[in-house]
Design a protein around this motif. Structure first.
Motif, PDB file in Angstrom:
ATOM      1  N   GLY A   1      -3.443   2.220 -12.777  1.00 53.51           N
ATOM      2  CA  GLY A   1      -4.168   1.667 -14.135  1.00 53.51           C
ATOM      3  C   GLY A   1      -5.339   1.461 -13.957  1.00 53.51           C
ATOM      4  N   SER A   2      -5.962   0.468 -14.755  1.00 56.27           N
ATOM      5  CA  SER A   2      -7.343  -0.200 -14.728  1.00 56.27           C
ATOM      6  C   SER A   2      -7.367  -1.392 -13.697  1.00 56.27           C
ATOM      7  CB  SER A   2      -7.721  -0.473 -16.117  1.00 56.27           C
ATOM      8  OG  SER A   2      -9.228  -1.102 -16.108  1.00 56.27           O
ATOM      9  N   TRP A   3      -7.939  -0.818 -12.635  1.00 57.88           N
ATOM     10  CA  TRP A   3      -8.154  -1.918 -11.598  1.00 57.88           C
ATOM     11  C   TRP A   3      -9.425  -1.790 -10.954  1.00 57.88           C
ATOM     12  CZ3 TRP A   3      -7.962  -0.639  -5.889  1.00 57.88           C
ATOM     13  CH2 TRP A   3      -7.549   0.754  -5.459  1.00 57.88           C
ATOM     14  N   ALA A   4      -9.942  -3.031 -10.543  1.00 56.26           N
ATOM     15  CA  ALA A   4     -11.161  -3.021  -9.976  1.00 56.26           C
ATOM     16  C   ALA A   4     -11.419  -2.439  -8.414  1.00 56.26           C
ATOM     17  CB  ALA A   4     -11.792  -4.398  -9.692  1.00 56.26           C
ATOM     18  N   VAL A   5     -12.207  -1.413  -8.192  1.00 59.08           N
ATOM     19  CA  VAL A   5     -12.194  -0.814  -6.963  1.00 59.08           C
ATOM     20  C   VAL A   5     -13.596  -1.273  -6.222  1.00 59.08           C
ATOM     21  CG1 VAL A   5     -12.287   1.175  -5.621  1.00 59.08           C
ATOM     22  CG2 VAL A   5     -10.857   0.980  -7.646  1.00 59.08           C
ATOM     23  N   PRO A   6     -13.618  -1.913  -5.079  1.00 59.24           N
ATOM     24  CA  PRO A   6     -14.749  -2.178  -4.222  1.00 59.24           C
ATOM     25  C   PRO A   6     -15.399  -1.190  -3.498  1.00 59.24           C
ATOM     26  CG  PRO A   6     -12.746  -3.031  -3.150  1.00 59.24           C
ATOM     27  CD  PRO A   6     -12.297  -2.417  -4.261  1.00 59.24           C
ATOM     28  N   SER A   7     -16.154  -1.194  -2.924  1.00 58.39           N
ATOM     29  CA  SER A   7     -17.117  -0.322  -2.244  1.00 58.39           C
ATOM     30  C   SER A   7     -16.351   0.280  -0.937  1.00 58.39           C
ATOM     31  CB  SER A   7     -18.474  -0.387  -1.891  1.00 58.39           C
ATOM     32  OG  SER A   7     -18.450  -1.543  -1.046  1.00 58.39           O
ATOM     33  N   ALA A   8     -15.178  -0.849  -0.476  1.00 55.15           N
ATOM     34  CA  ALA A   8     -14.583  -0.587   0.716  1.00 55.15           C
ATOM     35  C   ALA A   8     -13.108  -0.996   0.516  1.00 55.15           C
ATOM     36  CB  ALA A   8     -15.371  -1.073   2.016  1.00 55.15           C
ATOM     37  N   ILE A   9     -12.334  -0.325   1.064  1.00 53.25           N
ATOM     38  CA  ILE A   9     -10.753  -0.670   1.118  1.00 53.25           C
ATOM     39  C   ILE A   9     -10.233  -0.375   2.620  1.00 53.25           C
ATOM     40  CG2 ILE A   9      -8.599  -0.141   0.179  1.00 53.25           C
ATOM     41  CD1 ILE A   9      -9.810   0.792  -2.406  1.00 53.25           C
ATOM     42  N   CYS A  10      -9.473  -1.361   3.009  1.00 52.76           N
ATOM     43  CA  CYS A  10      -8.601  -1.082   4.099  1.00 52.76           C
ATOM     44  C   CYS A  10      -7.381  -1.315   3.846  1.00 52.76           C
ATOM     45  CB  CYS A  10      -9.269  -2.278   5.220  1.00 52.76           C
ATOM     46  SG  CYS A  10      -8.418  -2.242   6.763  1.00 52.76           S
ATOM     47  N   VAL A  11      -6.419  -0.196   4.317  1.00 52.58           N
ATOM     48  CA  VAL A  11      -5.067  -0.342   4.015  1.00 52.58           C
ATOM     49  C   VAL A  11      -4.501  -0.239   5.186  1.00 52.58           C
ATOM     50  CG1 VAL A  11      -3.120   1.229   3.257  1.00 52.58           C
ATOM     51  CG2 VAL A  11      -5.610   1.289   2.005  1.00 52.58           C
ATOM     52  N   ASP A  12      -3.542  -1.450   5.489  1.00 52.59           N
ATOM     53  CA  ASP A  12      -2.519  -1.446   6.551  1.00 52.59           C
ATOM     54  C   ASP A  12      -1.120  -1.371   6.288  1.00 52.59           C
ATOM     55  OD1 ASP A  12      -4.231  -2.261   9.089  1.00 52.59           O
ATOM     56  OD2 ASP A  12      -4.839  -3.933   7.957  1.00 52.59           O
ATOM     57  N   ALA A  13      -0.701  -0.272   6.865  1.00 52.82           N
ATOM     58  CA  ALA A  13       0.628  -0.004   6.319  1.00 52.82           C
ATOM     59  C   ALA A  13       1.584   0.052   7.371  1.00 52.82           C
ATOM     60  CB  ALA A  13       0.741   1.106   5.523  1.00 52.82           C
ATOM     61  N   LEU A  14       2.750  -0.579   7.751  1.00 50.62           N
ATOM     62  CA  LEU A  14       3.583  -0.279   8.780  1.00 50.62           C
ATOM     63  C   LEU A  14       5.086  -0.019   7.951  1.00 50.62           C
ATOM     64  CD1 LEU A  14       4.881  -0.172  11.512  1.00 50.62           C
ATOM     65  CD2 LEU A  14       5.192  -2.671  11.239  1.00 50.62           C
ATOM     66  N   ALA A  15       5.469   1.348   8.026  1.00 46.99           N
ATOM     67  CA  ALA A  15       6.472   1.741   7.536  1.00 46.99           C
ATOM     68  C   ALA A  15       6.934   1.422   6.126  1.00 46.99           C
ATOM     69  CB  ALA A  15       7.993   1.119   8.198  1.00 46.99           C
ATOM     70  N   GLY A  16       5.810   1.669   5.398  1.00 44.13           N
ATOM     71  CA  GLY A  16       5.769   1.289   3.958  1.00 44.13           C
ATOM     72  C   GLY A  16       5.259   2.612   3.213  1.00 44.13           C
ATOM     73  N   ASP A  17       5.339   2.307   1.901  1.00 42.12           N
ATOM     74  CA  ASP A  17       4.896   3.270   1.048  1.00 42.12           C
ATOM     75  C   ASP A  17       3.498   2.940   0.190  1.00 42.12           C
ATOM     76  OD1 ASP A  17       6.634   5.406   1.341  1.00 42.12           O
ATOM     77  OD2 ASP A  17       8.202   4.101   0.030  1.00 42.12           O
ATOM     78  N   VAL A  18       2.570   3.543   0.131  1.00 47.79           N
ATOM     79  CA  VAL A  18       1.290   3.264  -0.583  1.00 47.79           C
ATOM     80  C   VAL A  18       0.864   4.153  -1.412  1.00 47.79           C
ATOM     81  CG1 VAL A  18      -1.117   2.400  -0.114  1.00 47.79           C
ATOM     82  CG2 VAL A  18       0.550   2.040   1.506  1.00 47.79           C
ATOM     83  N   ARG A  19       0.551   3.775  -2.578  1.00 47.44           N
ATOM     84  CA  ARG A  19       0.262   4.668  -3.762  1.00 47.44           C
ATOM     85  C   ARG A  19      -0.939   3.999  -4.262  1.00 47.44           C
ATOM     86  NH1 ARG A  19       3.666   5.244  -8.749  1.00 47.44           N
ATOM     87  NH2 ARG A  19       2.220   3.871  -9.940  1.00 47.44           N
ATOM     88  N   LEU A  20      -1.966   4.837  -4.188  1.00 45.78           N
ATOM     89  CA  LEU A  20      -3.312   4.235  -4.900  1.00 45.78           C
ATOM     90  C   LEU A  20      -3.872   5.210  -5.805  1.00 45.78           C
ATOM     91  CD1 LEU A  20      -5.028   3.607  -1.587  1.00 45.78           C
ATOM     92  CD2 LEU A  20      -3.997   1.884  -3.082  1.00 45.78           C
ATOM     93  N   ASP A  21      -3.740   4.911  -7.178  1.00 44.70           N
ATOM     94  CA  ASP A  21      -4.304   5.679  -8.226  1.00 44.70           C
ATOM     95  C   ASP A  21      -5.474   5.345  -8.819  1.00 44.70           C
ATOM     96  OD1 ASP A  21      -4.652   7.334 -10.420  1.00 44.70           O
ATOM     97  OD2 ASP A  21      -2.400   7.120 -11.382  1.00 44.70           O
ATOM     98  N   PHE A  22      -6.469   6.061  -8.567  1.00 45.67           N
ATOM     99  CA  PHE A  22      -7.790   5.652  -8.903  1.00 45.67           C
ATOM    100  C   PHE A  22      -8.386   6.573 -10.201  1.00 45.67           C
ATOM    101  CE2 PHE A  22      -7.952   5.609  -4.199  1.00 45.67           C
ATOM    102  CZ  PHE A  22      -8.459   4.399  -3.928  1.00 45.67           C
ATOM    103  N   SER A  23      -7.298   7.174 -10.845  1.00 50.28           N
ATOM    104  CA  SER A  23      -7.983   8.077 -12.069  1.00 50.28           C
ATOM    105  C   SER A  23      -8.209   7.185 -13.403  1.00 50.28           C
ATOM    106  CB  SER A  23      -6.688   8.790 -12.475  1.00 50.28           C
ATOM    107  OG  SER A  23      -5.624   8.238 -12.729  1.00 50.28           O
ATOM    108  N   GLU A  24      -7.812   6.195 -13.436  1.00 51.40           N
ATOM    109  CA  GLU A  24      -8.198   4.953 -14.449  1.00 51.40           C
ATOM    110  C   GLU A  24      -8.863   3.730 -13.878  1.00 51.40           C
ATOM    111  OE1 GLU A  24      -5.045   3.998 -17.414  1.00 51.40           O
ATOM    112  OE2 GLU A  24      -4.219   6.016 -16.961  1.00 51.40           O
ATOM    113  N   ALA A  25      -9.342   3.815 -12.703  1.00 50.79           N
ATOM    114  CA  ALA A  25      -9.930   2.497 -12.001  1.00 50.79           C
ATOM    115  C   ALA A  25     -11.227   2.377 -12.477  1.00 50.79           C
ATOM    116  CB  ALA A  25      -9.791   2.713 -10.563  1.00 50.79           C
TER     117      ALA A  25
END
Length: 187
Positions: free
Chosen positions: A90-114
């Protein structure tokens, strides 16, 4: 150092903008007669190869009279998931840097409306046994600059934006036994 401990400032990763800023200072050093062209070339190579502030500062440490202007705060957004799902859409604020730490998880990042804070977003992936799904608009270019993928699956299904892209996502980091899928939004 545990995951809860903050990273010391000298160990923080540097962005392309910070490297370019230092190269600009090296150009001023030539004009002031502090270094010659050979030294400029060596220091520029070192600046471009640096990954941390500590490595980047070595390039300028012996040059008097140069003031390093601090760049805007570039603290990354830390997204952490362990054996669960994490979704940003959806509409979320995206900074200039993102760090994703995932252990046996599901991560979905949708930048289309960000809403983006900068034209270039650096994304560091540190995953193990996870699924990462990234969705971008058709005007976004995704670059996997320094992504170490072992025992995993990486598929970039995006189409090139053709002309100069509106924004760039730069992926780096370590992906272990994980799948990373990048695709364009349907809109």
């Amino acid at each position: 150092m545990t995951a809860a401990d903050p990273v010391p400032p000298r160990r923080l990763r540097v962005s392309h903008a910070e490297r370019e800023h230092v190269i600009g200072l090296l150009q001023k050093a030539i004009g002031l007669g502090l270094i010659d062209l050979d030294e400029f070339s060596e220091r520029t190579d070192a600046a471009l190869a640096s990954r941390t502030r500590e490595e980047l500062n070595v390039v300028l440490i012996d040059l008097p009279g140069l003031v390093v202007t601090p760049l805007p705060d570039r603290r990354p957004l830390h997204l952490k998931v362990s054996r669960a799902s994490l979704v940003r859409d959806g509409s979320w604020a995206v900074p200039s840097a993102i760090c994703v730490d995932a252990l046996a998880g599901d991560v979905r990042l949708d930048f289309s409306e960000a809403e983006f804070a900068s034209r270039v977003v650096e994304i560091e992936l540190r995953t193990k046994g996870s699924n990462v799904d990234i969705t971008v608009s058709r005007t976004t270019l995704v670059e996997s600059i320094d992504l170490d993928n072992r025992f995993g699956f990486f598929r970039d299904q995006t189409r090139s934006p053709g002309a100069e892209p509106e924004r760039r996502l730069r992926l780096e980091g370590t992906v272990r036994a994980s799948s990373v899928r990048i695709r364009n939004s349907r809109r």
